[in-house]
Scaffold this active site. Structure first.
Site, PDB file in Angstrom:
ATOM      1  N   LYS A 105     -28.278  82.543  91.624  1.00 46.41           N
ATOM      2  CA  LYS A 105     -28.600  83.238  92.928  1.00 46.41           C
ATOM      3  C   LYS A 105     -27.436  82.962  93.950  1.00 46.41           C
ATOM      4  CE  LYS A 105     -32.271  85.695  94.818  1.00 46.41           C
ATOM      5  NZ  LYS A 105     -31.846  87.209  95.465  1.00 46.41           N
ATOM      6  N   CYS A 134     -21.823  92.276  99.792  1.00 43.26           N
ATOM      7  CA  CYS A 134     -21.777  92.214 100.845  1.00 43.26           C
ATOM      8  C   CYS A 134     -21.764  93.432 101.207  1.00 43.26           C
ATOM      9  CB  CYS A 134     -21.738  90.756 101.354  1.00 43.26           C
ATOM     10  SG  CYS A 134     -22.368  89.844 100.385  1.00 43.26           S
ATOM     11  N   ILE A 172     -18.512  93.209  85.730  1.00 44.15           N
ATOM     12  CA  ILE A 172     -18.900  94.309  87.241  1.00 44.15           C
ATOM     13  C   ILE A 172     -20.151  93.269  87.600  1.00 44.15           C
ATOM     14  CG2 ILE A 172     -18.045  95.646  86.635  1.00 44.15           C
ATOM     15  CD1 ILE A 172     -19.532  97.583  86.143  1.00 44.15           C
ATOM     16  N   THR A 207     -23.744  94.981  89.792  1.00 45.31           N
ATOM     17  CA  THR A 207     -24.159  96.796  90.155  1.00 45.31           C
ATOM     18  C   THR A 207     -23.828  97.249  90.135  1.00 45.31           C
ATOM     19  OG1 THR A 207     -25.917  95.784  91.551  1.00 45.31           O
ATOM     20  CG2 THR A 207     -26.351  95.248  89.830  1.00 45.31           C
ATOM     21  N   GLY A 242     -27.835  96.743  83.700  1.00 47.77           N
ATOM     22  CA  GLY A 242     -28.594  97.061  82.591  1.00 47.77           C
ATOM     23  C   GLY A 242     -27.988  97.759  81.323  1.00 47.77           C
ATOM     24  N   GLY A 292     -22.645  92.793  82.012  1.00 46.56           N
ATOM     25  CA  GLY A 292     -23.391  94.591  82.534  1.00 46.56           C
ATOM     26  C   GLY A 292     -23.605  95.181  81.268  1.00 46.56           C
ATOM     27  N   GLY A 293     -25.255  94.609  81.040  1.00 49.43           N
ATOM     28  CA  GLY A 293     -25.954  95.145  80.083  1.00 49.43           C
ATOM     29  C   GLY A 293     -25.415  94.121  78.884  1.00 49.43           C
ATOM     30  N   THR A 347     -29.655  91.617  83.231  1.00 46.89           N
ATOM     31  CA  THR A 347     -31.063  92.050  83.285  1.00 46.89           C
ATOM     32  C   THR A 347     -31.992  91.586  81.929  1.00 46.89           C
ATOM     33  OG1 THR A 347     -30.036  94.079  84.661  1.00 46.89           O
ATOM     34  CG2 THR A 347     -32.185  94.331  83.983  1.00 46.89           C
TER      35      THR A 347
END
Length: 313
Positions: free
Chosen positions: A46, A131, A195, A197, A221, A248-249, A271
């Site tokens: 994270k 950011c 990518i 979110t 997702g 991505g998903g 996710t």
């Protein structure tokens, strides 16, 4: 057939292309109860900041059609605790660590890069460009402007140890993702992660108020996978020699194949970890089965197949 799963990200070699996406696995502890975290390519931590952050107020998450909206913010203990507690724990498990960093300004990114790259065992640094730029009166993200993104990446690269690859994490909801990617590479990024979110919103129809605090959140997702694959394809087409971590998903081994065919060297699972904490191990197993079913002996031969490269040549 035992396929060769090893891949390279800049100067880092990973045993396989499946990694976690930043923000979806902490520093690996949450997932370690469900599978051996050393079995996947790497754990992307994270995003860590210099100082402790509480994150944003609740509600922080909302379910959306084929996705999730979140406004967690940069909650975390700060760099001191991360280097003293979280990173040593992860490395003690034999895992590779890609450390995501997030700063409130260019100088903070530089200091984070210096401290993270000074720690033994870090495989790569991922620069979270989503950011807010404090120098921009409109509060735009660094990723919204190629020049701002390049300034951050250049600072990180100059402060990081030369043998630690720097990956710039890009957003898709920008005017030109290829221009953004090119600016980061010119600023000496060793690779790209994409990518992040996508900014979106959901309204609670019972209360008629935004479903997450702050209104706008980050959508992730399966709903964003076609967008992510398209971005990876376009950037690889423009910058074929630059390694990409696609995300991505991603939910299955077939999704990994799709991203790698578009041009990704590694693929992050994000996710889906929230609903299936053993997802990374399952996705890696499925990916290996996909290679065997196709008779592909080396995972890296998949990279760029949709462009007519490797197995697609």
């Amino acid at each position: 057939m035992n396929a060769d799963l090893t891949i390279r990200l800049g100067g880092a070699e990973l045993p396989n292309p499946v990694v976690t996406a930043a923000g979806c696995a902490g520093a690996g502890r949450e997932l370690a109860r469900f599978f051996d975290v050393s079995s996947i390519g790497a754990v992307t931590t994270k995003s860590v900041m210099l100082e402790p952050h509480a994150g944003r107020p609740a509600p922080r998450m909302a379910e959306t059609p084929s996705g999730m909206l979140n406004t967690v913010g940069m909650q975390g203990p700060g760099i001191d605790v991360f280097l003293q507690r979280d990173l040593p724990w992860l490395l003690s498990r034999g895992a590779r660590a890609i450390v995501s960093i997030a700063g409130t300004g260019t100088a903070e990114f530089g200091e984070l890069a210096r401290r993270v790259s000074g720690a033994a065992g870090v495989s790569a640094i991922e620069v979270n460009l989503s950011c807010p730029d404090p120098a921009d009166p409109g509060g735009r993200y660094f990723a919204d402007d190629p020049a701002s993104a390049a300034a951050v990446v250049g600072t990180v690269r100059s402060h990081a140890r030369s043998d630690v690859p720097v990956l710039a994490k890009l957003a898709a909801d920008v005017p030109d993702v290829v221009e953004l990617a090119s600016a980061c590479v010119e600023a000496r990024a060793d690779g790209l992660s994409m990518i992040n979110t996508v900014r979106g919103m959901a309204i609670d129809t019972r209360t008629l108020r935004p479903a997450v605090a702050g209104g706008v959140g980050g959508l992730s997702g399966p709903a964003i996978r076609p967008l992510a694959v398209g971005c990876v394809f376009r950037v690889h087409e423009a910058l074929p020699d630059v390694p990409i971590v696609g995300m991505g998903g991603v939910r299955t081994g077939a999704d990994v194949v799709e991203f790698m065919a578009a041009g990704a060297s590694a693929v992050a699972v994000g996710t889906t970890n929230f609903s299936d904490p053993s997802a990374c191990a399952r996705v890696l197993r499925q990916f290996t089965e996909e290679l065997e079913a196709r008779g592909i002996e080396r995972a890296r031969d998949l990279v760029g197949a949709a462009h007519g490269e490797g197995v697609g040549a």
